[in-house]
Design a protein around this motif. Structure first.
Motif, short mmCIF file in Angstrom:
data_model
loop_
_atom_site.label_atom_id
_atom_site.label_comp_id
_atom_site.label_asym_id
_atom_site.label_seq_id
_atom_site.Cartn_x
_atom_site.Cartn_y
_atom_site.Cartn_z
N MET A 110 -1.84 -7.91 8.12
CA MET A 110 -1.66 -8.78 6.95
C MET A 110 -1.43 -7.97 5.67
N TYR A 111 -2.19 -6.90 5.51
CA TYR A 111 -1.94 -6.02 4.35
C TYR A 111 -0.52 -5.43 4.44
N GLY A 112 -0.12 -5.05 5.64
CA GLY A 112 1.21 -4.47 5.81
C GLY A 112 2.31 -5.45 5.44
N ARG A 118 5.85 -8.02 -1.01
CA ARG A 118 5.59 -7.87 -2.44
C ARG A 118 6.34 -6.70 -3.06
N SER A 119 6.60 -5.65 -2.26
CA SER A 119 7.03 -4.38 -2.87
C SER A 119 8.34 -3.81 -2.37
N VAL A 120 8.70 -4.01 -1.12
CA VAL A 120 9.86 -3.29 -0.58
C VAL A 120 10.92 -4.18 0.05
N ALA A 121 10.65 -5.45 0.24
CA ALA A 121 11.65 -6.33 0.84
C ALA A 121 12.89 -6.40 -0.05
N PRO A 122 14.09 -6.38 0.52
CA PRO A 122 15.31 -6.42 -0.30
C PRO A 122 15.48 -7.73 -1.05
N GLU A 173 -5.84 -4.00 -5.06
CA GLU A 173 -5.15 -4.48 -6.27
C GLU A 173 -3.64 -4.45 -6.09
N LYS A 174 -3.14 -3.47 -5.33
CA LYS A 174 -1.70 -3.36 -5.10
C LYS A 174 -1.16 -4.49 -4.24
N TYR A 175 -2.07 -5.23 -3.63
CA TYR A 175 -1.68 -6.35 -2.78
C TYR A 175 -1.94 -7.69 -3.48
#
Length: 209
Positions: A110-112, A118-122, A173-175
């Protein structure tokens, strides 16, 4: 001697920390997943799933090298080899193992997914962002309730359950998480961060050739 093949990810840090905590001798080999090292034939011979980490233990009872992949399996193997961080008592042992599986089946995936969307999906997909961010929140609530009543995640003592979960949860926090909502988790994160072997584990790759 144990050969460890790893990189600076939460799953890699689990095993760096475990080896530093147990004191078992090891050699660390960098597998740069950004360059595709995990797909090289020599690494696939150790881990056919082309993920990190993996180990090869050359110090076995029968003298035959033993390769182990999947971070949860490696943690159990090293705990049994060293006699540390996995209780012998049946009730306590399964307390630890069920929380280890909680990390493997829930926290890691789930974190992955939360990180990806949130961060890398195009493409930013609001449904996916909300789904996985909310699931991380739910998992932190489960941990918060557990840590109200237990000094550590799997047992009253530090164990492989903590080693498995901590590298993921420490950066929540990054999530998209407000950690003020999880004071017992925050205290647990800080307590583990103070352990010298944990600090060495986080820096292990910087010292590797």
């Amino acid at each position: 001697m144990i050969d460890l093949y790893s990189w600076a990810t939460p799953n890699g840090h689990k095993i760096h920390i475990m080896l530093e905590e147990t004191g078992l001798p090891y050699r660390l080999h960098k597998v740069d997943i950004s360059r595709g090292d995990q797909f090289r034939p020599e690494y696939l011979a150790v881990n056919p799933n082309s993920k990190i980490p993996a180990i090869v233990d050359h110090d076995t009872p029968d003298g035959k090298p033993l390769a182990v992949f999947e971070s949860g399996a490696i943690l159990i193997y090293l705990a049994e080899k060293s006699g540390k961080f996995l209780p012998a008592d049946k009730h306590r042992r399964y307390d630890v193992l069920q929380w280890l599986m909680f990390q493997m089946a829930s926290i890691g995936p789930m974190y992955g997914q939360a990180w990806h969307f949130r961060s890398v999906a195009p493409e930013r997909i609001p449904y996916a962002v909300d789904r996985y961010t909310n699931e991380v929140t739910r998992l932190l609530r489960v941990m918060e309730q557990r840590l109200k009543d237990s000094a550590y995640l799997g047992d009253s003592e530090f164990s492989i359950a903590d080693i498995a979960a901590w590298p993921w949860v420490k950066g929540s926090e990054k999530y998209g998480q407000d950690m003020r909502d999880f004071p017992h988790v925050v205290k647990w994160i800080a307590k583990i961060a103070e352990r010298p072997a944990v600090q060495r584990g986080l820096n292990a790759l910087a010292k590797a050739a």
